[in-house]
Design an enzyme around this catalytic site. Structure first.
Site, PDB file in Angstrom:
ATOM      1  N   LYS A 194      48.706  91.578  45.614  1.00  0.00           N
ATOM      2  CA  LYS A 194      49.092  90.844  46.818  1.00  0.00           C
ATOM      3  C   LYS A 194      48.087  89.707  47.012  1.00  0.00           C
ATOM      4  O   LYS A 194      46.890  89.893  46.789  1.00  0.00           O
ATOM      5  CB  LYS A 194      49.066  91.792  48.015  1.00  0.00           C
ATOM      6  CG  LYS A 194      49.560  91.184  49.324  1.00  0.00           C
ATOM      7  CD  LYS A 194      49.530  92.253  50.430  1.00  0.00           C
ATOM      8  CE  LYS A 194      50.089  91.725  51.747  1.00  0.00           C
ATOM      9  NZ  LYS A 194      50.079  92.750  52.804  1.00  0.00           N
TER      10      LYS A 194
ATOM     11  N   SER B 135      54.579  93.293  55.173  1.00  0.00           N
ATOM     12  CA  SER B 135      54.199  91.997  54.659  1.00  0.00           C
ATOM     13  C   SER B 135      54.021  91.956  53.143  1.00  0.00           C
ATOM     14  O   SER B 135      54.100  90.877  52.551  1.00  0.00           O
ATOM     15  CB  SER B 135      52.878  91.564  55.304  1.00  0.00           C
ATOM     16  OG  SER B 135      51.824  92.410  54.894  1.00  0.00           O
TER      17      SER B 135
ATOM     18  N   SER C 211      52.908  97.656  56.149  1.00  0.00           N
ATOM     19  CA  SER C 211      53.127  96.578  55.186  1.00  0.00           C
ATOM     20  C   SER C 211      53.214  97.014  53.726  1.00  0.00           C
ATOM     21  O   SER C 211      53.586  96.213  52.867  1.00  0.00           O
ATOM     22  CB  SER C 211      52.010  95.532  55.306  1.00  0.00           C
ATOM     23  OG  SER C 211      52.265  94.691  56.404  1.00  0.00           O
TER      24      SER C 211
END
Lengths: 512, 489
Positions: B81, B156, B180
């Site tokens: 990420k 997210s 997330s």
């Protein structure tokens, strides 16, 4: 109407630790800009603070010295505000659970003269907490540059109660703070290097009034003369305002050292809302009983206690102790020397404060001027003033005369081996070579002449040459004997033991 | 290369490397090719330094040649990420603010992975600064759900979930502040886990809300998630909130009959209003499956559940408002070119650099910390957080694991909720409490809704009980067999 001032101080002191408050980078003075940095100092994405245990320990140490209460739990809070010298745009500080609470600082007000001890009192403390220093901005015509070397340096904030009433008291307070903190090795408190800075709160009120007047704050005063002048100016200004009926407002004012005036910076309504909240990256710290005990066990004596001890136990004069007791190097040297030879601490102290410091000072300034011409850099140490000087410890440690050797010198004087006059020459030699006094006396054949026979011979010669003096002495004029001593010392090439000379003369005159 | 290769698991690929059936460089190249083929559709990757990936794979091959392979993760392509710091790699947080920022240091979890030979591959899309539930708050691109390209992948960590679901990397790391990792794992039909707060170091994770953030794994199987978790977990001196604890070999200790005799708590508050009926039915079916394996199922109550959203949006935004203050236009971020003075520089750089949702949260967070409001909001929220934590503590006195839906719905359409932040916030309603309580939570597939989109089952464990949590998930996975279904792209 008579007015009095009420003054409280927030003194920031940089701690002398190996690394910064929340990361392992070193903190030093006068390094090239932005070299003492790492991802934590730059506040890069993803970094986290790690507590500097040494800084916590040193702050607690100072708190214990000032009699503060050390709460069992202490925590860290974020003080949020934007400024380019603050990389995270929040400062890690302590809001409502500081490391140290309460306590007090003993201060000494000026005596009637330099040889007299002045009055002592205790200034109450509110708290001492730990935080991090910010970077340094330099402004140019169109740009500003920022140096983060100082950012993250461990910083104690020592907050006093509004418990002082004059710039003299404030000076005494800051002197006492500096003496205590630097003796303990917690900081050098060098104001020129920014290691000690003060925020001053001043208010005035009619004498007899118990309510505090309107408070005015002056921030970041970086020299003791600025602190003094700023307070004196502000007290005058506030009293004048009250007398003229001009209302005072709570505000922050800036001290303009050049103009010698304070100027309004911002009022109460413009005060920052720092949005304090507990830092989620650092856990609260529990101060264990064992930690407190171990710090207590290593606490050093308070400077005023040491001074009183020197005056009482060694019968030293106030002026000597006030130099010696605030300096770790001098005190340790002195006590070490006294341990070796305990019969004449006064003489040891005199040699240390007068002769040794003078020689060390001369050697240091010779060195300084050499390096100045050598590399073209300015001498950052500056003049030795009460607030500029760092401890004599290093110089004394590298000094060739060891405490034991100085004691040895005093001892052979006391034992009558050499005269005080000769001791001067021996001392210079000791300073240059590091040899013991005995060795130098031996080498140079400086030993005092205590040969009774020879001294009697010199004495008889002197008496024969000056019958007038002999008669006068006999007639009761004690001073007349001095006229006989001179020739004997001359005949012995200065080596005659003065006490023996006197005894011998008295004996021979009485006989003859 | 056959399609099966990029849907293979860590242990199988590791064995292939061991047997020299494929080299690490070939494996890395296969994933690079796969990414180049499907990512134009999926949009999971913000960037990928392919030569760095191949360099890392070359190192693996050298180790294999020397007989020094480091373990199962050596040579395995792992996506990151774009919120995780790796030296020399971009770290944008999907924000214009950090568009050109390259990290000069590597965070601890990533260092741990490097020391095990993992091959980093790609910087994966996300909601800007991890704020969002759909990946639509990325300043750079949309990521699409590999099961239906019209739909969001969740957020997210949407890029991390989509990349794994689409076979663009074997597994990946995300971060989870309120769901997330678990919510996008659920929406993309894969396994995602948020470890106990303190198990994985946060050093090198760009902070959103420090007291809630955790790094965790995405994988296509429970076992792979366990392997990756072992690769990142561990005490770290650089993170004061990291906890010293024994870390077992999670993957080696997985047991298919671990549910037998265990007590499953089913909190009634998680099955009420707002939960899609198909989702509820599939989760209930999954719980019934666990019961068939010999587990006891009891209804429990977590009475403060409905306070989670307000509490979360006070605490998380308060911390974020302060954490994001460092992105100021002074040192390494976007700097406005039209600023007149320093205050103007702050205003303009931040106005230009941050997106709408980030600004919304900074304003909210600054407000709740303001003098006069602190007690009413932040302090109160912290007290309620304690109540929420106690709810779980009390529940775990009598149950071994809690099971709930992960997301109230399957993946929604792109654009469907962007104009309604509150509706968006509600998609984390099942996951947020777990962060507030600091507990480990895991999402794994439990079937498909009639729209063809995957549904996730959330398992919540006791603090630092990752081993058992993974084992329960493994038992269900082995029995139900939903893992291993892959989207066709």
């Amino acid at each position: 109407m008579e007015y009095e001032a009420v003054i409280g101080l927030e003194v920031h002191v940089q701690l002398k630790t190996d690394s910064k408050m929340f990361t392992s980078v070193a903190h030093k003075f006068a390094e090239p800009p932005n070299t003492l940095t790492d991802p934590v100092v730059w506040a890069l994405p993803g970094v986290l603070p790690v507590l500097n245990f040494e800084a916590i320990r040193k702050t607690i140490e100072l708190g214990l010295m000032f009699g503060c209460k050390i709460p069992e739990i202490t925590k860290w809070d974020r003080k949020n505000y934007f400024y380019p010298d603050s990389p995270k745009n929040y400062q890690l500080s302590q809001y409502d659970q500081p490391l140290c609470e309460g306590g007090g600082v003993e201060i000494e007000l000026p005596g009637t003269n330099r040889a007299e001890m002045g009055a002592h009192r205790v200034v109450k403390l509110t708290r001492i907490h730990l935080e991090e220093d910010v970077g340094k901005l330099t402004h140019f015509a169109t740009d500003s540059l920022v140096d983060y070397n100082r950012a993250g340096t461990p910083l104690m904030e020592i907050v006093s109660e509004p418990d002082m009433h004059s710039s003299e008291e404030v000076f005494a307070y800051m002197t006492s703070l500096k003496n205590t903190i630097s003796f303990a090795g917690i900081s050098d408190c060098d104001m020129e290097k920014g290691q000690m800075r003060a925020d001053v709160n001043v208010s005035v009120r009619p004498v007899g009034e118990t309510k505090l007047g309107v408070k005015v704050e002056m921030k970041n005063l970086n020299s003791i003369s600025n602190v003094r002048n700023c307070i004196d100016y502000e007290i005058r200004r506030q009293i004048e305002c009250l007398k003229k009926g001009i209302p005072l407002v709570q505000e922050t004012r800036r001290w303009d050292a050049q103009l010698g005036v304070t100027q309004s910076m911002r009022g109460k309504e413009d005060a920052h809302d720092y949005r304090y909240f507990p830092d989620p990256d650092l856990m609260p710290v529990k101060i264990s009983g064992e930690l407190l005990e171990s710090i207590k066990a290593g606490l050093c004596e308070m400077p005023f206690d040491r001074q009183r001890r020197y005056m009482k136990d060694y019968d030293l004069p106030y002026s000597v102790t006030s130099v010696m007791s605030i300096d770790r190097g001098l005190s340790e040297y002195f006590e070490e020397a006294v341990k070796t030879y305990s019969k004449n601490p006064k003489a040891i102290a005199n040699y240390l404060i007068n002769d040794l410091l003078r020689e060390l000072g001369a050697a240091a300034s010779a060195e300084a001027s050499e390096s100045k011409s050598g590399d073209g850099f300015e001498d950052l140490e500056g003049e030795m003033t009460v607030f500029g000087h760092s401890s004599h410890k290093e110089r004394l440690e590298s000094c060739r005369i060891t405490p034991a050797n100085l004691a040895g010198l005093v001892k052979i004087i006391d034992d009558g081996v050499i005269t005080k006059q000769m001791a001067k020459e021996v001392f210079v030699e000791m300073f240059a070579t590091g040899k013991t006094a005995e060795a130098i006396v031996e080498e140079k054949g400086l030993k005092q002449n205590s040969d009774t026979g020879e001294l009697e011979k010199f004495a008889l010669e002197a008496m024969a040459a000056n019958r007038k003096a002999v008669d006068q002495f006999k007639a009761g004029n004690d001073k007349a004997i001095n006229a006989l001593i001179g020739p004997i010392m001359k005949a012995s090439k200065g080596k005659a033991n003065p006490a023996m000379v006197l005894d011998t003369l008295k004996k021979l005159i009485a006989q003859g | 290369m056959s399609e099966e290769l990029y849907f293979k698991g860590v242990s199988e690929l590791s064995q292939m490397l061991d047997r020299r059936e494929i080299s690490a460089v070939e494996l890395a190249q296969a994933f690079i090719d796969r990414k180049n083929a499907v990512d134009p559709k999926v949009g999971a990757f913000l960037s990928a330094d392919e030569s760095d990936t191949l360099d890392r794979a070359t190192q693996t091959d050298k180790r294999i040649a020397a007989g020094e392979k480091l373990g199962m993760l050596d040579g395995i392509p792992v996506g990151l990420k774009d919120v995780l710091a790796v030296r020399g790699q971009k770290l944008t947080c999907a924000s214009k603010m950090l568009e050109n920022y390259v990290s000069p240091y590597t965070g601890t979890a990533m260092k741990n992975l490097e020391s095990r030979g993992a091959v980093f591959f790609g910087r994966l899309n996300m909601d800007e600064y991890a704020m969002g539930s759909s990946c639509e708050n990325s300043a750079f691109q949309k990521t699409r759900n590999p099961w239906n390209l019209e739909c969001i992948p969740g957020g997210s960590s949407g890029g991390s979930a989509a990349a794994v679901a689409a076979g663009e990397c074997v597994c990946s790391l995300g971060s989870d502040t309120g769901g997330s990792i678990r919510q996008p794992a659920s929406l993309c039909g894969i396994v995602g886990m948020k470890p106990t707060y303190g198990l994985v170091s946060r050093y090198g994770l760009a902070a959103f809300a420090s007291s809630l953030d955790q790094i965790g794994p995405f994988a296509r199987s429970v076992k792979d998630a366990a392997i990756l978790l072992n690769g990142v977990a561990g005490y770290d001196r650089l993170d004061s909130t990291s906890v010293k604890c024994d870390i077992p070999d999670y993957a080696a200790n997985l047991s298919a009959d671990s549910l037998k005799g265990k007590k499953i708590g089913v909190p009634k508050e998680y099955f009420g209003e707002g939960i899609d009926s198909e989702v509820r039915a599939l989760v209930e079916k999954a719980i019934a499956n666990c019961k068939e394996q010999g587990a006891e199922v009891v209804e429990i109550s977590l009475p403060h559940t409905d306070l989670a959203i307000p509490v979360y949006y006070i605490i998380a935004t308060a911390e974020a408002s302060s954490n994001l203050a460092r992105y100021d236009g002074i040192r390494y971020t976007h700097r406005s070119k039209s600023a007149k003075d320093v205050v103007d520089l702050y205003f303009k750089s931040r106005a230009e650099g941050f997106g709408e949702e980030v600004k919304r949260r900074i304003i909210l967070g600054s407000y709740v910390l303001s003098s006069g409001y602190y007690d009413a909001y932040y302090l109160r929220a912290q007290k309620v957080r304690t109540l929420i934590r106690r709810d779980f503590e009390k529940a775990f006195e009598s149950v071994d694991v809690i099971m709930t839906p992960t997301s109230p719905t399957t993946a929604f359409k792109i654009g469907e909720k962007t104009s309604d932040p509150l509706a968006m916030y509600l998609s984390d309603i099942c996951t947020i409490n777990v962060n507030l309580a600091g507990l480990p939570g895991l999402s794994l597939p439990c079937g498909f809704a009639s729209n063809g989109l995957p549904v996730g089952l959330q398992m919540i464990g006791k603090a630092f009980d990752e081993q058992n949590l993974l084992s329960y998930a493994y038992a269900y996975e082995q029995s139900a067999g939903w893992s291993g279904r892959n989207p066709s792209l």
